[in-house]
Write an enzyme that holds these catalytic residues in place. Structure first.
Site, PDB file in Angstrom:
ATOM      1  N   ARG A  93       0.831  -1.199   0.000  1.00  8.87           N
ATOM      2  CA  ARG A  93       0.000   0.000   0.000  1.00  8.87           C
ATOM      3  C   ARG A  93       0.870   1.255   0.000  1.00  8.87           C
ATOM      4  O   ARG A  93       0.577   2.234  -0.700  1.00  8.87           O
ATOM      5  CB  ARG A  93      -0.932  -0.015   1.220  1.00  8.87           C
ATOM      6  CG  ARG A  93      -2.067  -1.012   1.106  1.00  8.87           C
ATOM      7  CD  ARG A  93      -3.117  -0.807   2.184  1.00  8.87           C
ATOM      8  NE  ARG A  93      -2.704  -1.283   3.496  1.00  8.87           N
ATOM      9  CZ  ARG A  93      -2.958  -2.508   3.966  1.00  8.87           C
ATOM     10  NH1 ARG A  93      -3.590  -3.398   3.202  1.00  8.87           N
ATOM     11  NH2 ARG A  93      -2.588  -2.852   5.181  1.00  8.87           N
ATOM     12  N   PHE A 120     -10.623  -6.181  -6.445  1.00  5.36           N
ATOM     13  CA  PHE A 120     -10.691  -6.946  -5.191  1.00  5.36           C
ATOM     14  C   PHE A 120     -10.348  -5.999  -4.037  1.00  5.36           C
ATOM     15  O   PHE A 120      -9.491  -6.282  -3.201  1.00  5.36           O
ATOM     16  CB  PHE A 120      -9.743  -8.136  -5.203  1.00  5.36           C
ATOM     17  CG  PHE A 120      -9.906  -9.056  -6.380  1.00  5.36           C
ATOM     18  CD1 PHE A 120     -10.909 -10.016  -6.405  1.00  5.36           C
ATOM     19  CD2 PHE A 120      -9.071  -8.949  -7.486  1.00  5.36           C
ATOM     20  CE1 PHE A 120     -11.063 -10.868  -7.495  1.00  5.36           C
ATOM     21  CE2 PHE A 120      -9.215  -9.796  -8.571  1.00  5.36           C
ATOM     22  CZ  PHE A 120     -10.211 -10.754  -8.581  1.00  5.36           C
ATOM     23  N   ASP A 137     -15.245  -4.480  -6.117  1.00  2.00           N
ATOM     24  CA  ASP A 137     -15.360  -5.682  -5.298  1.00  2.00           C
ATOM     25  C   ASP A 137     -16.763  -6.257  -5.472  1.00  2.00           C
ATOM     26  O   ASP A 137     -17.712  -5.515  -5.746  1.00  2.00           O
ATOM     27  CB  ASP A 137     -15.095  -5.371  -3.822  1.00  2.00           C
ATOM     28  CG  ASP A 137     -14.661  -6.589  -3.025  1.00  2.00           C
ATOM     29  OD1 ASP A 137     -13.467  -6.712  -2.737  1.00  2.00           O
ATOM     30  OD2 ASP A 137     -15.532  -7.421  -2.718  1.00  2.00           O
ATOM     31  N   ASP A 154      -5.352  -7.635  -6.428  1.00  2.00           N
ATOM     32  CA  ASP A 154      -5.016  -8.283  -5.153  1.00  2.00           C
ATOM     33  C   ASP A 154      -6.158  -9.221  -4.757  1.00  2.00           C
ATOM     34  O   ASP A 154      -6.898  -8.942  -3.807  1.00  2.00           O
ATOM     35  CB  ASP A 154      -4.770  -7.232  -4.077  1.00  2.00           C
ATOM     36  CG  ASP A 154      -4.371  -7.849  -2.742  1.00  2.00           C
ATOM     37  OD1 ASP A 154      -3.790  -8.954  -2.745  1.00  2.00           O
ATOM     38  OD2 ASP A 154      -4.653  -7.224  -1.693  1.00  2.00           O
ATOM     39  N   CYS A 156      -1.836 -14.171  -2.616  1.00  2.00           N
ATOM     40  CA  CYS A 156      -1.718 -14.640  -1.229  1.00  2.00           C
ATOM     41  C   CYS A 156      -1.963 -16.145  -1.157  1.00  2.00           C
ATOM     42  O   CYS A 156      -2.375 -16.656  -0.118  1.00  2.00           O
ATOM     43  CB  CYS A 156      -2.691 -13.887  -0.327  1.00  2.00           C
ATOM     44  SG  CYS A 156      -4.429 -14.118  -0.735  1.00  2.00           S
TER      45      CYS A 156
END
Length: 404
Positions: A223, A239, A261, A311, A351
Site C-alpha cells: 500500500r 478486489f 469488489d 489483489d 496470497c
C-alpha cells in the site's frame, strides 16, 4: 507453561522420528507430521509438551502435541533442552515483540505482534489494532494452556482489550471449553469496528467477525508503494475489500480511484474508511465504488486506468487448485492490461501459499511478454517485516510491479 495436569503423573511424552524429519527439524522446520513419527512411548493428549529425541537418544526439540491434526507436533524450541515455564514464555513473547521494535512510528498502531510458527508461537497470531489485541488460534493444542496464555498477555498488555478469533476447524473444541469465535476475553466489547492508524491513515477493523483478524495488515508495504506511484493517475483497485490500496492511492495524489469488489459489505467499509480521513488529497480524489465480479467486469469495462491493482483472495486453498489458480492469475493480468494506458503500472499480488513465487511471477511476466507491449519490471515484493516467513509453507505473499 506445563503440560496437561492429567499427564503430570505420566512419563514425558517422547517421540522418535524418521531421518528426513529429524533433518527438517534441525534446519528449523516447525512441523512434525503424523507419518514422520516412528515411535512414541504412549498416546499423547492435546496440547501436551512432547520431546523429540534424535537417533543418539539426545534431546532434539520440544513442541505442542496435537493428536487430532496431521501436524502432530508444532515445534516450540530446537537445540539444547529448555524448561518451558512461565519465565520462558515471558521471554519468548519479548523476543517476538523486539522483532517489531522500531518498525512503526506513532502514526501506525495496527500491526502484527506474533506471526505464528515464524515467531515460534505455532498456530497462534496476535495482532494489534489501536487499543485492541486480536488473538487468533489455528490449533486446539493451545487450549491446554489457556490460563497461562491469557495471563501472560494480560500481564504484558494490561490496558488493552483482547478478542479471540478461531479457525473454523478448532471451533468445536473451543466450544467444549465455552470459547467462541469473536469472544471478548478482556475489556469491554467494541461498539462496532475498531478504528486504528496505518501510516497516518485511519481504517476500521471488524475484529469480531471480519476476515482474518479484521484487516489485511500484511499488505501495508505494498500500500505504501502504491501511494508513491499514484500521483496524477487514474487508479483501479480490483478486489478492493475495505479500500486500503484505494486510500493510499488517494493520499498519494491520484486523480480518481475506483474500488471494485463483489461484496457490498466490503465496499461500504471502504466508503466509511474514506470518510474517516480528512486529508486534503483524500478529499480531492474522486472515489467511486463498483460492485461486480472482478473477472467479469475486467472483460466488459471500457474504462481506462494508469494504475491497476490486482489483489485477489487466495485462488488456491489446496494443492489440487494450484494449476487452475496460475491460469486465473494470468487471465486477470491479461484482462487488466486491456484497460491500462501506455505508461501505466500494473501491480499483481498473490496470497496463495500453494502457488510459488516462481510460478506466479512467471505467469505474469509471460502475459506481459505476450501482450506485445514494451514493459519494464519495477520490483517484486514479499512479506512485510512484521509478518516474517521462516519456512516454505509460511511464504504466501508475493507481488510484482510492471510498467507498460
Amino acid at each position: 507453561m506445563n503440560s496437561l495436569s492429567s499427564s503430570r503423573s505420566q512419563a514425558r511424552l517422547r517421540l522418535r522420528v524418521r531421518p528426513a524429519a529429524e533433518s527438517h527439524l534441525r534446519h528449523g522446520h516447525p512441523w512434525l507430521y503424523e507419518g514422520s513419527i516412528r515411535e512414541q512411548n504412549r498416546p499423547g493428549e492435546s496440547g501436551e509438551l512432547a520431546v523429540v529425541f534424535d537417533r543418539q537418544d539426545r534431546f532434539l526439540a520440544i513442541g505442542l502435541y496435537d493428536p487430532d491434526s496431521p501436524i502432530r507436533l508444532r515445534v516450540l524450541h530446537v537445540g539444547k533442552p529448555q524448561n518451558i515455564d512461565a519465565a520462558w514464555w515471558a521471554e519468548h513473547l519479548e523476543t517476538a515483540l523486539a522483532r517489531r521494535a522500531g518498525l512503526f512510528g506513532e502514526d501506525t498502531d495496527g500491526y502484527r505482534l506474533i506471526n505464528g510458527e515464524s515467531d515460534r508461537w505455532p498456530g497462534l497470531v496476535l495482532d494489534r489494532y489501536a487499543d485492541t489485541l486480536v488473538l487468533k488460534l489455528y490449533t486446539a493444542a493451545w487450549f491446554a494452556h489457556w490460563d497461562t496464555l491469557t495471563d501472560l498477555f494480560a500481564s504484558r498488555f494490561p490496558d488493552m482489550r483482547l478478542v479471540l478469533r478461531l479457525s473454523r476447524n478448532i471451533q468445536p473444541a473451543a466450544a467444549a471449553r465455552g470459547l467462541h469465535d469473536g469472544d471478548v476475553l478482556r475489556g469491554t466489547a467494541p461498539q462496532g469496528p475498531v478504528v486504528f492508524r496505518e501510516s497516518g491513515l485511519r481504517f476500521e477493523a471488524d475484529v469480531i467477525r471480519g476476515q482474518k483478524t479484521g484487516f489485511f495488515l500484511d499488505q501495508r508495504e505494498n500500500r505504501r508503494q502504491i501511494e508513491q506511484l499514484a500521483r496524477g493517475r487514474r487508479v483501479l483497485n480490483a478486489f478492493s475489500f475495505s479500500g486500503g490500496f484505494s486510500l493510499y492511492a488517494a493520499r498519494g495524489g491520484a486523480r480518481s480511484v475506483v474500488s471494485l469488489d463483489i461484496s457490498a459489505h466490503a465496499l461500504a467499509s471502504a466508503e466509511r474508511n474514506f470518510a474517516l480521513n480528512a486529508d486534503p488529497d483524500v478529499a480531492s480524489c474522486t472515489h467511486r465504488s463498483v460492485q461486480a465480479d472482478v473477472f467479469e467486469w475486467l472483460t466488459t469495462s471500457r474504462d481506462r486506468f494508469d494504475l491497476i491493482i490486482l489483489d485477489p483472495p487466495s485462488l488456491a486453498k489446496r494443492e489440487s487448485e494450484r494449476a487452475q489458480a496460475v491460469r486465473a492469475y494470468a487471465r486477470l493480468a491479461a484482462d487488466a492490461l486491456r484497460l491500462l494506458e501506455p505508461g501505466g503500472v500494473l501491480l499483481c499480488a498473490s496470497c496463495s501459499a500453494h502457488v510459488s513465487d516462481e510460478e506466479f511471477f512467471a505467469a505474469v511476466r509471460e502475459v506481459a511478454q505476450r501482450s506485445g507491449r514494451s514493459f519494464k519490471e519495477l520490483r517484486t515484493a514479499h512479506h512485510a517485516p512484521d509478518h516474517p516467513a521462516s519456512f516454505a509453507e509460511a511464504r504466501y505473499l508475493k507481488a510484482i510491479y510492471l510498467q507498460f
